[in-house]
Scaffold this motif. Structure first.
Motif, PDB file in Angstrom:
ATOM      1  N   ARG A  79       0.770  -1.088  -0.049  1.00 18.88           N
ATOM      2  CA  ARG A  79       0.064   0.179  -0.012  1.00 18.88           C
ATOM      3  C   ARG A  79       0.911   1.127   0.182  1.00 18.88           C
ATOM      4  N   PHE A  80       2.072   1.195   0.502  1.00 17.89           N
ATOM      5  CA  PHE A  80       2.792   2.198   0.858  1.00 17.89           C
ATOM      6  C   PHE A  80       3.415   2.753  -0.650  1.00 17.89           C
ATOM      7  N   ILE A  81       3.924   1.636  -1.209  1.00 25.10           N
ATOM      8  CA  ILE A  81       4.431   2.059  -2.545  1.00 25.10           C
ATOM      9  C   ILE A  81       3.249   2.424  -3.721  1.00 25.10           C
ATOM     10  N   ASP A  82       2.013   2.167  -3.317  1.00 24.53           N
ATOM     11  CA  ASP A  82       0.790   2.855  -4.258  1.00 24.53           C
ATOM     12  C   ASP A  82       0.936   4.454  -3.935  1.00 24.53           C
ATOM     13  N   GLU A  83       1.191   4.611  -2.797  1.00 24.59           N
ATOM     14  CA  GLU A  83       1.089   5.921  -2.138  1.00 24.59           C
ATOM     15  C   GLU A  83       2.207   6.764  -2.644  1.00 24.59           C
ATOM     16  N   LEU A  84       3.540   6.116  -2.954  1.00 26.55           N
ATOM     17  CA  LEU A  84       4.343   6.766  -3.396  1.00 26.55           C
ATOM     18  C   LEU A  84       4.336   6.890  -4.976  1.00 26.55           C
ATOM     19  N   LYS A  85       3.901   5.991  -5.561  1.00 29.73           N
ATOM     20  CA  LYS A  85       3.485   6.124  -6.908  1.00 29.73           C
ATOM     21  C   LYS A  85       2.678   7.403  -7.106  1.00 29.73           C
ATOM     22  N   VAL A  86       1.815   7.540  -6.462  1.00 29.57           N
ATOM     23  CA  VAL A  86       0.993   8.656  -6.730  1.00 29.57           C
ATOM     24  C   VAL A  86       1.647  10.089  -6.451  1.00 29.57           C
ATOM     25  N   ASN A  87       2.718  10.207  -5.647  1.00 33.53           N
ATOM     26  CA  ASN A  87       3.473  11.187  -5.175  1.00 33.53           C
ATOM     27  C   ASN A  87       4.705  11.368  -6.286  1.00 33.53           C
ATOM     28  N   ASN A  88       4.876  10.489  -7.257  1.00 34.77           N
ATOM     29  CA  ASN A  88       5.894  10.413  -8.351  1.00 34.77           C
ATOM     30  C   ASN A  88       7.235  10.114  -7.863  1.00 34.77           C
ATOM     31  N   TYR A  89       7.313   9.354  -7.011  1.00 34.27           N
ATOM     32  CA  TYR A  89       8.328   8.486  -6.455  1.00 34.27           C
ATOM     33  C   TYR A  89       8.738   7.408  -7.472  1.00 34.27           C
ATOM     34  N   LEU A  90      10.190   7.350  -7.872  1.00 35.01           N
ATOM     35  CA  LEU A  90      10.456   6.279  -8.836  1.00 35.01           C
ATOM     36  C   LEU A  90      10.791   4.998  -8.064  1.00 35.01           C
ATOM     37  N   ILE A  91      10.061   3.832  -8.499  1.00 35.10           N
ATOM     38  CA  ILE A  91      10.299   2.767  -7.371  1.00 35.10           C
ATOM     39  C   ILE A  91      11.549   1.908  -7.944  1.00 35.10           C
ATOM     40  N   ILE A  92      12.489   1.546  -7.276  1.00 37.42           N
ATOM     41  CA  ILE A  92      13.653   0.811  -7.789  1.00 37.42           C
ATOM     42  C   ILE A  92      13.701  -0.561  -7.385  1.00 37.42           C
ATOM     43  N   GLY A  93      13.894  -1.665  -8.113  1.00 39.80           N
ATOM     44  CA  GLY A  93      14.164  -2.762  -7.606  1.00 39.80           C
ATOM     45  C   GLY A  93      15.500  -3.386  -7.797  1.00 39.80           C
ATOM     46  N   THR A  94      15.868  -4.665  -7.176  1.00 39.31           N
ATOM     47  CA  THR A  94      17.338  -4.853  -7.454  1.00 39.31           C
ATOM     48  C   THR A  94      16.872  -6.514  -8.076  1.00 39.31           C
ATOM     49  N   ASN A  95      17.535  -6.666  -8.986  1.00 37.33           N
ATOM     50  CA  ASN A  95      17.374  -7.752  -9.953  1.00 37.33           C
ATOM     51  C   ASN A  95      18.559  -8.173 -10.934  1.00 37.33           C
ATOM     52  N   VAL A  96      18.780  -8.975 -11.284  1.00 40.31           N
ATOM     53  CA  VAL A  96      19.803  -9.233 -12.186  1.00 40.31           C
ATOM     54  C   VAL A  96      19.309  -9.247 -13.592  1.00 40.31           C
ATOM     55  N   VAL A  97      18.031  -9.444 -13.907  1.00 37.07           N
ATOM     56  CA  VAL A  97      17.455  -9.610 -15.190  1.00 37.07           C
ATOM     57  C   VAL A  97      17.250  -8.225 -15.595  1.00 37.07           C
ATOM     58  N   ASN A  98      17.332  -7.659 -16.916  1.00 36.75           N
ATOM     59  CA  ASN A  98      16.779  -6.562 -17.205  1.00 36.75           C
ATOM     60  C   ASN A  98      17.081  -5.183 -16.523  1.00 36.75           C
TER      61      ASN A  98
END
Lengths: 245, 245
Positions: free
Chosen positions: A160-179
């Motif tokens: 839910r917090f990430i949804d709120e961040l997205k509304v507020n224009n935060y870039l959501i960055i993950g860690t992953n070796v693919v792509n």
């Protein structure tokens, strides 16, 4: 000066309960050991009381309670403890622009180490998913080396917090070796949240669907992964370089 | 199939002794738990035998001994262990060009994590000073995630070993905030040794006098230092960048 010598003393029994998360949550209090951590808590105005081993003293302006060795041993997590601080929990209401989100970090040493690095590398707020180990676990506090009192930490339902961040224009960055983008080449925007996943399983599937960009740390093929606190620290270290450019 | 059910069994008693460093040193053997670590040891040809919980099995071509639950519990460090491998120690005779020297690293989790990162970031040989925690400590092995079998590790008197390295034109690199070079700007020569110091005290005075150059990790002033395994990992990470250029 009164010295409490019985482990059956009501006050001591109540303090002992703070070793368990359930009671820390109920009382909004937690315990810290070592002079250094007590001083750090005091600087933030969160220290309520110190428990001092009979024969020792501490130059600090707060309520003091003296106890015998057997009582200190009962309260303490570490050997040879002389002081224990009773500290008020503090959870900030607001978060800033640079967030680190922890999804199911289970090892207390990792959580404490991540908080220590977050302080070193200019993260504003560390957000613990509600599946993470307790922030006020004694091992977390020790591994943080007191930096727990230097970085804002909050606990949230991450999805839910990430949804709120997205509304507020935060870039959501993950860690992953693919792509992913090489962590040393990634350009951070003004507002972002970096997600660190569980030690064994990585980022959970539900959270993965909300990621905007993935970054990776280049490494030798013979090694499958890094320790979670090491990976988090290298990512924060690279991010903080923009402050020195 | 015979199943050992008594913890007084002579073989079991001897294996239990391997939980102590003294006996590991005498026998040149150590124990590993989890299927993953047993397989890693086997790949290196160091696995001598597996102890298997009665009712379980492991598809591996090595001497197998089956034991009851009470015997497994006696041998094991972790809960719910199903397999324990008896592994031969291996110390390489030669070292290569990229060395990591550990001066008095005391925390087993840190040592294991450093070895894991050393494997990820192309260190050839990790050299433990004789004041470091035992490489074959169960917590070290677990924290290394099996990378103990991927990186050459040796134990040396660090002071004398550094003298030998200097004769052989290795650059001796220390970590220090005073008079250092930013770790991201450091140019590594062909042959070098990076020294990581003790968790609390840093690099010992005697070793410090032998350092050619110091490097530092830029960080926020409010944080005094990083966790030793994090600092070591960031340094190795930066060093390994030259392999991708």
């Amino acid at each position: 000066m009164e010295v409490i010598t019985s482990t059956d003393n009501k006050k001591i029994k109540n303090l002992c309960k703070l070793k368990e998360k359930k009671y820390r949550d109920e009382e909004n209090l937690f315990l810290v050991e070592t002079k250094h951590l007590i001083e750090e808590a005091n600087k933030c105005g969160l220290l309520l009381e110190v428990i001092i081993l009979d024969g020792e003293d501490l130059d600090i302006d707060v309520l003091k309670t003296y106890v015998s060795l057997n009582v200190m041993k009962k309260l303490s997590f570490i050997s040879n403890s002389k002081y224990i601080g009773v500290v008020k929990k503090y959870e900030p209401y607001n978060y800033n622009k640079r967030l680190l989100l922890l999804d199911n970090i289970q090892d207390p040493g990792n959580l404490g180490t991540i908080i220590r690095s977050a302080s070193a590398f200019n993260i504003d707020t560390v957000v613990l998913g509600d599946n993470c180990v307790d922030l006020y676990n004694d091992k977390v506090i020790r591994a943080s080396e007191g930096m727990l009192f230097q970085v804002d930490c909050m606990r949230k339902n991450l999805s839910r917090f990430i949804d709120e961040l997205k509304v507020n224009n935060y870039l959501i960055i993950g860690t992953n070796v693919v792509n992913g983008i090489n962590v040393s080449e990634f350009k951070y925007p003004d507002k972002f949240a970096i997600i660190i996943g569980n030690e064994g399983k990585g980022i959970s599937d539900e959270i993965k669907t909300k990621i905007d960009k993935n970054i990776y740390i280049p490494m030798n093929k013979k090694t499958e992964s890094l320790n979670a606190s090491v990976a988090a620290s290298i990512i924060m270290y690279e991010m903080s370089k923009m402050d020195y450019e």
